[in-house]
Design an enzyme around this catalytic site. Structure first.
Site, PDB file in Angstrom:
ATOM      1  N   ASP A 110      -2.609   6.481  -5.912  1.00 60.11           N
ATOM      2  CA  ASP A 110      -1.638   5.898  -6.691  1.00 60.11           C
ATOM      3  C   ASP A 110      -0.389   5.781  -6.021  1.00 60.11           C
ATOM      4  O   ASP A 110       0.190   6.589  -5.641  1.00 60.11           O
ATOM      5  CB  ASP A 110      -1.695   6.464  -7.923  1.00 60.11           C
ATOM      6  CG  ASP A 110      -3.029   6.168  -8.618  1.00 60.11           C
ATOM      7  OD1 ASP A 110      -3.677   5.302  -8.493  1.00 60.11           O
ATOM      8  OD2 ASP A 110      -3.441   6.791  -9.344  1.00 60.11           O
ATOM      9  N   THR A 111       0.343   5.174  -5.785  1.00 60.43           N
ATOM     10  CA  THR A 111       1.043   4.424  -4.759  1.00 60.43           C
ATOM     11  C   THR A 111       1.876   3.337  -5.398  1.00 60.43           C
ATOM     12  O   THR A 111       1.483   2.771  -6.400  1.00 60.43           O
ATOM     13  CB  THR A 111      -0.017   3.809  -3.820  1.00 60.43           C
ATOM     14  OG1 THR A 111      -0.795   4.866  -3.275  1.00 60.43           O
ATOM     15  CG2 THR A 111       0.612   3.009  -2.730  1.00 60.43           C
TER      16      THR A 111
END
Length: 569
Positions: free
Chosen positions: A376-377
């Protein structure tokens, strides 16, 4: 070839006449919205407030790089479920002054005092995903200052001011972020400092609820006043050192003080006349290039989007590229990958013989590129009136990272070290002072030596798969910039992973399909031997900016899977 029809031409929305109102039709196999256009500047981020901050910075005389740094700092506050100054950063920058691309690897290394032998003695088969053990040096702040020194125009204090203001005064939490924040509280509440700094009386902030982070405001202010050394050699580093020692960790002041990021040369392949650029390992960007090379011989346009042939080829090329990813991609300071050979057309031709249009591959081992003859980024992108374009991606790795939240600093340390393998001799095996294999990859495309597209797709192993699908949608299927991101996606989940003990896939993996693909395509995939399931995720999140080479007009897109916005002026 003119590029306007491909990226800037809107498809026909209505058939015939007599439409009562000029509304966009939403009840189609996939719903999309209009591409955003602007003549001077564009920003596309996963949060509307961050997009507006980026545009304000450019309006006030900042460069696209200043805007990217300001937006990234704000996202660390507004989207802590995906990024923050406790994580790493990678960027690709188009410099209009030199008409060339620059790459920066802002990833951190493992603690010097932690060894593979220690993990083995403690009985670990894998590195835990949370807590003190997966923590590596955060590289984002160093990357800000290195990128700013080369491409910035305003002071770093000016760039960080909007995030500091929102951290003190508060901002309303967005919908998707609120959902993932709530899921993270149960996972990370056991770690000291988390509940006090990232919950409201033990719960996550709700959608639309005002969130403040005064500790982060103070940390960013210290960085603004003291530069990168305030983070890596000053009081912040000392407080991280004490916190980690108190909680069974190994990351130390010495590790932080020794950190440096690196300028790296982006690498590319040509796909149907477009030069697609990625950063070399320790990231996974070249997996996208390997997939594109494998797809090149096939006439995807004639197959059609969502056809069984289209989806089958996406899965098969991914399997081959990811087998190599699991075997070869690692910190080049320890195990240099044969990058030029892996992304060569000669190697693609060799590996491509394994693909059958009739049957799915069940067992896939990595290739042997050394045997070739020598020959998740969060993701955000910004662009300014001078033609600078920034492709930037930043992450804590899994959601809110390790959960380790140093007291009084307002940010969470990443858990990127989880990506190491506890297997002696593996290229990605744990070692002190080593960078782990990385999933976050910024993307860029040039055409005839000119900037064409700055883009990225978030989401772990989905990222190279997403890069390929975006480019195929644009180049092979003629979608516009927004449609290319909103179209349904395929995610192949296989067992050949760089964190596993075996780099070969032995079970064929699973194709996950987003809603919007036909039953005929699903049935066709199953007949070829694929295991198929529908899933609500993971399909990533996409932002992009395209530039018209003739007029300089920017087009922007931000897909609906996130809370983001593309906007310009």
């Amino acid at each position: 070839m003119r590029l306007m029809p491909l990226l800037f031409g809107l498809s026909m929305l209505f058939a015939g006449s007599g439409v009562a109102a000029a509304d966009r039709i939403a009840g189609q196999p996939f719903a999309t919205r209009s591409v955003v256009y602007a003549p001077k500047a564009m920003a596309a981020t996963s949060h509307p407030l961050a997009t507006q901050i980026a545009l304000d910075v450019i309006r006030e005389g900042g460069s696209a790089m200043d805007a990217a740094i300001a937006a990234n700092a704000a996202l660390g506050l507004m989207e802590p479920t995906g990024n923050g100054i406790g994580g790493d950063l990678f960027a690709i920058v188009w410099d209009p002054k030199t008409s060339r691309l620059h790459g920066y690897d802002g990833s951190g290394r493992s603690p010097q005092s932690l060894t593979l032998e220690w993990f083995q003695q403690q009985g670990h088969r894998d590195i835990p995903r949370a807590g003190p053990l997966p923590v590596s040096v955060p590289g984002a702040v160093d990357a800000w200052f290195a990128l700013h020194e080369r491409f910035g125009k305003r002071s770093m204090a000016q760039n960080l001011a909007p995030a500091i203001g929102y951290a003190r005064e508060g901002h309303p939490v967005a919908q998707t972020i609120a959902y993932y924040w709530d899921r993270s509280v149960a996972l990370h509440s056991r770690w000291p400092g988390f509940v006090e700094q990232f919950t409201l009386d033990g719960r996550a902030p709700r959608e639309g609820e005002l969130w403040k982070n005064p500790n982060l405001a103070a940390t960013l202010e210290a960085i603004a006043n003291g530069g990168r050394d305030a983070f890596y050699r000053g009081d912040i580093a000392r407080r991280i050192d004490v916190y980690m020692k108190d909680n069974g960790g190994f990351l130390s002041y010495a590790d932080l003080a020794a950190h440096h990021g690196d300028w790296v040369q982006p690498v590319s392949v040509n796909y149907r006349g477009y030069d697609v650029w990625e950063l070399p390992p320790s990231g996974q960007g070249i997996a996208a290039l390997q997939m594109l090379n494998l797809l090149e011989p096939y006439d995807l346009t004639s197959f059609g989007f969502g056809s069984v042939e289209h989806l089958h080829l996406l899965a098969e090329t991914k399997k081959l590229a990811f087998a190599d990813r699991a075997r070869w991609y690692a910190d080049p300071a320890f195990h240099p990958a044969p990058v030029e050979k892996l992304i060569s057309t000669q190697y693609a031709a060799q590996r491509g013989t394994l693909i059958s249009m009739d049957r799915a591959l069940r067992e896939v081992a990595p290739g042997t590129p050394q045997q070739l003859d020598e020959g998740d980024t969060i993701y955000l992108t910004t662009a300014d009136a001078n033609g600078m374009m920034v492709s930037l991606i930043q992450s804590n790795y899994r959601g809110m990272g390790s959960g380790m939240t140093p007291h009084g600093l307002g940010f969470i340390l990443q858990n990127r070290g989880e990506m190491f393998v506890l297997k002696p001799g593996h290229p990605n095996a744990y070692a002190p002072g080593k960078r782990p294999f990385h999933t976050i990859i910024p993307g860029f495309v040039t055409k005839d030596g000119k900037p064409w597209l700055s883009f990225g797709v978030m989401g772990g192993a989905m990222q190279p798969q997403g890069h390929v699908q975006i480019l195929v949608n644009l180049i092979d299927f003629g979608m516009n910039l927004q449609e290319a991101g909103d179209a349904p996606r395929l995610h192949h989940d296989g067992s050949a992973e760089p964190t596993g003990q075996n780099s070969a896939m032995t079970d064929g993996g699973v194709i996950e399909l987003e809603s919007g693909f036909s039953y005929e395509a699903v049935r066709g995939l199953m007949q070829k031997g694929h295991t198929v399931r529908f899933a609500n995720g993971p399909y990533g999140g996409y932002q992009a900016i395209a530039r018209d080479p003739d007029t300089g007009v920017y087009a922007g897109a931000s897909e609906s899977r996130k809370d983001g916005q593309a906007a310009g002026f």
